[in-house]
Design a protein around this motif. Structure first.
Motif, short mmCIF file in Angstrom:
data_model
loop_
_atom_site.label_atom_id
_atom_site.label_comp_id
_atom_site.label_asym_id
_atom_site.label_seq_id
_atom_site.Cartn_x
_atom_site.Cartn_y
_atom_site.Cartn_z
N LEU A 1 0.84 -1.20 0.00
CA LEU A 1 0.00 0.00 0.00
C LEU A 1 0.87 1.25 0.00
CD1 LEU A 1 -2.83 1.21 0.03
CD2 LEU A 1 -2.78 1.06 2.53
N HIS A 2 1.91 1.27 0.82
CA HIS A 2 2.81 2.42 0.86
C HIS A 2 3.45 2.64 -0.51
CE1 HIS A 2 6.29 4.94 1.87
NE2 HIS A 2 5.56 5.34 2.91
N LEU A 3 3.93 1.58 -1.12
CA LEU A 3 4.55 1.68 -2.44
C LEU A 3 3.55 2.20 -3.47
CD1 LEU A 3 7.04 1.15 -4.21
CD2 LEU A 3 6.22 -1.18 -4.52
N SER A 4 2.32 1.74 -3.40
CA SER A 4 1.27 2.17 -4.32
C SER A 4 0.97 3.66 -4.16
CB SER A 4 0.01 1.38 -4.02
OG SER A 4 -0.58 0.89 -5.16
N LEU A 5 0.92 4.11 -2.92
CA LEU A 5 0.53 5.51 -2.64
C LEU A 5 1.65 6.50 -2.86
CD1 LEU A 5 -1.54 4.99 0.64
CD2 LEU A 5 -2.41 5.37 -1.67
N THR A 6 2.90 6.07 -2.65
CA THR A 6 4.02 7.01 -2.66
C THR A 6 5.06 6.75 -3.73
OG1 THR A 6 5.38 5.74 -1.12
CG2 THR A 6 3.80 7.30 -0.15
N GLY A 7 5.09 5.53 -4.26
CA GLY A 7 6.10 5.18 -5.24
C GLY A 7 7.42 4.74 -4.62
N VAL A 8 7.49 4.71 -3.28
CA VAL A 8 8.72 4.28 -2.60
C VAL A 8 8.38 3.24 -1.53
CG1 VAL A 8 9.94 6.45 -3.00
CG2 VAL A 8 8.67 6.14 -0.88
N SER A 9 9.39 2.50 -1.15
CA SER A 9 9.23 1.48 -0.12
C SER A 9 8.88 2.10 1.23
CB SER A 9 10.55 0.70 0.02
OG SER A 9 10.54 -0.09 1.18
N ALA A 10 8.16 1.35 2.04
CA ALA A 10 7.81 1.81 3.38
C ALA A 10 9.04 1.88 4.27
CB ALA A 10 6.77 0.89 4.00
N SER A 11 10.13 1.26 3.88
CA SER A 11 11.37 1.37 4.65
C SER A 11 12.00 2.75 4.46
CB SER A 11 12.36 0.27 4.26
OG SER A 11 12.74 0.40 2.92
N GLU A 12 11.44 3.53 3.54
CA GLU A 12 11.88 4.91 3.30
C GLU A 12 10.68 5.85 3.39
OE1 GLU A 12 13.71 4.94 -0.58
OE2 GLU A 12 14.77 3.08 -0.16
N PRO A 13 10.07 5.99 4.60
CA PRO A 13 8.90 6.85 4.72
C PRO A 13 9.19 8.27 4.24
CG PRO A 13 9.28 5.64 6.75
CD PRO A 13 10.47 5.40 5.86
N VAL A 14 8.19 8.91 3.71
CA VAL A 14 8.33 10.26 3.16
C VAL A 14 7.83 11.26 4.21
CG1 VAL A 14 7.78 11.77 1.23
CG2 VAL A 14 7.89 9.29 0.87
N ASP A 15 8.77 11.94 4.87
CA ASP A 15 8.40 12.91 5.90
C ASP A 15 7.48 13.98 5.32
OD1 ASP A 15 9.81 11.78 7.99
OD2 ASP A 15 11.62 12.97 7.63
N GLY A 16 6.42 14.28 6.04
CA GLY A 16 5.49 15.32 5.64
C GLY A 16 4.50 14.91 4.57
N ASN A 17 4.59 13.67 4.07
CA ASN A 17 3.65 13.20 3.06
C ASN A 17 2.51 12.47 3.79
OD1 ASN A 17 2.28 11.40 1.27
ND2 ASN A 17 3.98 11.50 -0.17
N PRO A 18 1.30 13.05 3.77
CA PRO A 18 0.21 12.44 4.54
C PRO A 18 -0.17 11.04 4.08
CG PRO A 18 -0.60 14.28 3.23
CD PRO A 18 0.89 14.29 3.11
N LEU A 19 0.08 10.70 2.82
CA LEU A 19 -0.23 9.34 2.36
C LEU A 19 0.80 8.33 2.89
CD1 LEU A 19 -1.44 10.09 -1.27
CD2 LEU A 19 -2.83 9.63 0.77
N SER A 20 2.05 8.76 2.97
CA SER A 20 3.07 7.91 3.59
C SER A 20 2.76 7.75 5.08
CB SER A 20 4.46 8.54 3.40
OG SER A 20 5.46 7.78 4.05
N GLU A 21 2.43 8.87 5.73
CA GLU A 21 2.11 8.85 7.16
C GLU A 21 0.85 8.04 7.45
OE1 GLU A 21 2.07 13.06 7.88
OE2 GLU A 21 4.25 13.11 8.22
N ALA A 22 -0.07 7.98 6.50
CA ALA A 22 -1.28 7.18 6.68
C ALA A 22 -0.92 5.71 6.86
CB ALA A 22 -2.21 7.34 5.48
N VAL A 23 0.13 5.26 6.18
CA VAL A 23 0.50 3.86 6.24
C VAL A 23 1.45 3.58 7.40
CG1 VAL A 23 1.58 1.95 4.99
CG2 VAL A 23 0.16 3.60 3.75
#
Length: 149
Positions: free
Chosen positions: A50-72
């Motif tokens: 789900l994280h990869l689908s929403l952000t284009g990157v692995s969940a092992s590299e969360p995107v600070d400040g990105n609410p879709l990354s933070e959702a996961v």
């Protein structure tokens, strides 16, 4: 990562006490909360996809400040040993922005990127269930702890 992910609603006092716990204590506390009837959502192994689908990157590299990354993966990461798992929290006052970003997302417009249509539909179902869980947490005045073990 590839381990099981779970979201648990907690109140302010519980969150405060959990901030000082190590990984084993955190996992034990979450299990006790679930057994005691706290609302939870089990995303199993699909949180990474789900994280990869929403952000284009692995969940092992969360995107600070990105609410879709933070959702996961949550907003605030607990400092625990890596072998104890992964724990993060999203505080009540942060839920509204995450929910708004999730509501504005047109899941059908995401790049399929990988996988099958069946996986895409499964991820869409997980996304909608997670959104519903966050809406309940916001309405209840609760925080959310995300754990991976």
């Amino acid at each position: 990562m590839g381990m099981l992910g779970q979201y648990v609603m907690v109140d302010e006092d519980t969150l405060e006490s959990m901030m000082a716990m190590d990984g084993a204590e955190l996992m034990g506390t979450l299990e006790k909360l679930i057994e005691a009837g706290n609302e939870y959502y089990d995303i199993d192994k699909l949180w990474e996809d789900l994280h990869l689908s929403l952000t284009g990157v692995s969940a092992s590299e969360p995107v600070d400040g990105n609410p879709l990354s933070e959702a996961v993966v949550g907003v605030h990461v607990f400092e625990v040993e890596e072998e104890d798992g992964f724990f993060a929290c999203t505080e009540h006052d942060e839920l509204e922005g995450i929910i708004r970003a999730m509501q504005q997302l047109d899941f059908g417009r995401l790049e399929p990127g990988y996988g099958t249509e069946a996986l895409r539909q499964e991820l869409k179902g997980e996304f909608e269930a997670l959104l519903g869980f966050y809406e309940k947490a916001l309405a209840a005045g609760m925080h959310v702890i995300f754990s991976v073990a």
